[in-house]
Motif scaffolding. Structure first.
Motif, PDB file in Angstrom:
ATOM      1  N   ASP A 103       1.371  -6.738   1.979  1.00 54.28           N
ATOM      2  CA  ASP A 103       2.616  -6.217   1.679  1.00 54.28           C
ATOM      3  C   ASP A 103       3.797  -6.434   2.394  1.00 54.28           C
ATOM      4  OD1 ASP A 103       1.339  -5.024  -0.830  1.00 54.28           O
ATOM      5  OD2 ASP A 103       0.904  -3.227   0.085  1.00 54.28           O
ATOM      6  N   ASP A 108       6.292  -6.678  -0.796  1.00 53.45           N
ATOM      7  CA  ASP A 108       6.258  -5.828  -1.906  1.00 53.45           C
ATOM      8  C   ASP A 108       6.654  -4.279  -1.706  1.00 53.45           C
ATOM      9  OD1 ASP A 108       5.258  -7.980  -3.493  1.00 53.45           O
ATOM     10  OD2 ASP A 108       3.163  -7.651  -3.158  1.00 53.45           O
ATOM     11  N   ARG A 111       2.479  -0.345  -4.413  1.00 53.25           N
ATOM     12  CA  ARG A 111       1.214  -0.466  -4.648  1.00 53.25           C
ATOM     13  C   ARG A 111       0.633   0.685  -4.930  1.00 53.25           C
ATOM     14  NH1 ARG A 111      -2.487  -4.204  -3.418  1.00 53.25           N
ATOM     15  NH2 ARG A 111      -1.023  -5.546  -1.992  1.00 53.25           N
ATOM     16  N   THR A 116       4.890   1.054  -0.808  1.00 52.70           N
ATOM     17  CA  THR A 116       4.308   0.333  -0.028  1.00 52.70           C
ATOM     18  C   THR A 116       4.463   1.285   1.511  1.00 52.70           C
ATOM     19  OG1 THR A 116       5.734  -1.192   0.286  1.00 52.70           O
ATOM     20  CG2 THR A 116       3.905  -1.807  -1.050  1.00 52.70           C
ATOM     21  N   LYS A 244       2.335  -2.636  -9.858  1.00 60.20           N
ATOM     22  CA  LYS A 244       3.099  -3.525  -9.024  1.00 60.20           C
ATOM     23  C   LYS A 244       4.155  -3.840  -9.920  1.00 60.20           C
ATOM     24  CE  LYS A 244      -1.222  -5.739  -6.782  1.00 60.20           C
ATOM     25  NZ  LYS A 244      -1.756  -7.031  -6.749  1.00 60.20           N
TER      26      LYS A 244
END
Length: 344
Positions: A103, A108, A111, A116, A244
């Motif tokens: 991540d 990102d 999650r 994250t 996501k």
């Protein structure tokens, strides 16, 4: 069709994963509670057990397919799944070590339907929590009846996983990635840990060398199929289901398997995709949606779906060759089918 593929239907995938979770979760939580306070706080948030303020939460800890494979592999060779529980916990810890780092590397922001860990606690805290989980994995594994071969199975899987991730990142700086190279990368990044999970379970269950090797091959092939499906979901998956962001892989110009299949297709759409991918920085605006359209037109989606089915068939052939316990074989068949038919 192999005997494993013809196995009499047993439990559903939900029942198999529920059985595995009932064994895994108490031991996994106990292991994580042994971490020092700062890393434990980040880890418990990542697993969905606590919110960012440290209050109890009911988040999803993921499907936990890898530890389920470990427990079932032990049963498949005639062993007691309870003997493989420390190994199953270790596999899940190792997997989540990779997710915490992944991540950060991919940037990102979500999650499992939550922010994250790095975006909440910072990059350094997330990296250190991942480091703590991999150390805890080996400590947990040492608490069980693990052989030297079992220890090596996990160690080699983690080394191959890290190498696969490293190659994946390097692909972002290249324009000439072949499909064979991309599959080799995915075999390390994802296939190695699923193969290691199965080999570790078979070893803990007392399987002979041939059974361990066959079950490792089953896991590796299944892991590659898992990555193909994951890559398809990274492009066309529903964010409300996957947890996501939409087109998450395309925003970062990742050369995932369907993307490389499209780029190397020799089609006009593949050439247009290559031109789109040639720029610098993240794809923005309509870029990701256009990339997804071009991948489909170039045959990347069709290739991915066909390749996942082909890998599933090969994995089940390896499972059958391990002469597994029929009940465990049915459950492994169910999980393998889930991997290639999942929507998240």
């Amino acid at each position: 069709m192999s005997a494993a593929q013809e196995a009499v239907p047993g439990r559903t995938a939900s029942e198999v994963l529920g059985w595995s979770r009932a064994l895994l979760d108490p031991a996994l939580r106990a292991a994580v509670r042994g971490l020092p306070p700062e890393t434990r706080r980040v880890a418990e948030y990542h697993f969905g057990w606590r919110d960012e303020q440290g209050r109890p939460a009911e988040g999803s800890g993921g499907k936990a397919i890898r530890p389920a494979l470990t427990l079932l592999a032990a049963r498949a060779v005639g062993g007691d799944p309870a003997d493989a529980l420390p190994a199953a916990v270790a596999v899940e810890l190792a997997h989540n070590f990779s997710l915490l780092h992944d991540d950060v590397m991919d940037g990102d922001l979500t999650r499992r339907h939550q922010a994250t860990a790095w975006s909440v606690f910072g990059v350094n805290a997330a990296i250190l929590a991942g480091d703590a989980l991999i150390a805890l994995a080996y400590e947990t594994l040492a608490d069980g009846p693990v052989s030297r071969e079992g220890l090596r199975a996990l160690s080699r899987a983690v080394v191959d996983l890290v190498e696969g991730q490293s190659i994946d990142m390097a692909f972002e700086r290249r324009t000439d990635v072949s499909l064979a190279e991309c599959e080799a990368m995915a075999a390390g990044k994802t296939g190695a840990l699923l193969g290691g999970a199965c080999a570790l379970g078979a070893s803990c269950g007392g399987g002979d060398a041939a059974q361990v090797a066959r079950l490792r091959a089953f896991g590796e092939l299944l892991g590659l199929a898992f990555q193909v499906v994951d890559d398809l979901l990274g492009i066309w998956g529903d964010p409300a289901v996957t947890g996501k962001p939409v087109h998450s892989d395309l925003v970062n110009r990742k050369k995932s398997l369907p993307v490389v299949a499209a780029l190397t297709s020799g089609t006009a759409a593949g050439a247009a995709l290559a031109e789109l991918y040639r720029g610098e920085g993240p794809l923005t605006g309509s870029g990701p949606a256009r990339a997804a359209e071009l991948i489909g037109l170039a045959g990347g989606r069709d290739w991915g779906e066909a390749r996942a089915a082909e890998l599933l068939d090969a994995a089940l052939t390896e499972l059958d060759a391990a002469t597994p316990d029929p009940v465990a074989a049915a459950d492994l068949h169910t999980l393998a089918t889930l991997v290639t038919a999942r929507d998240h």
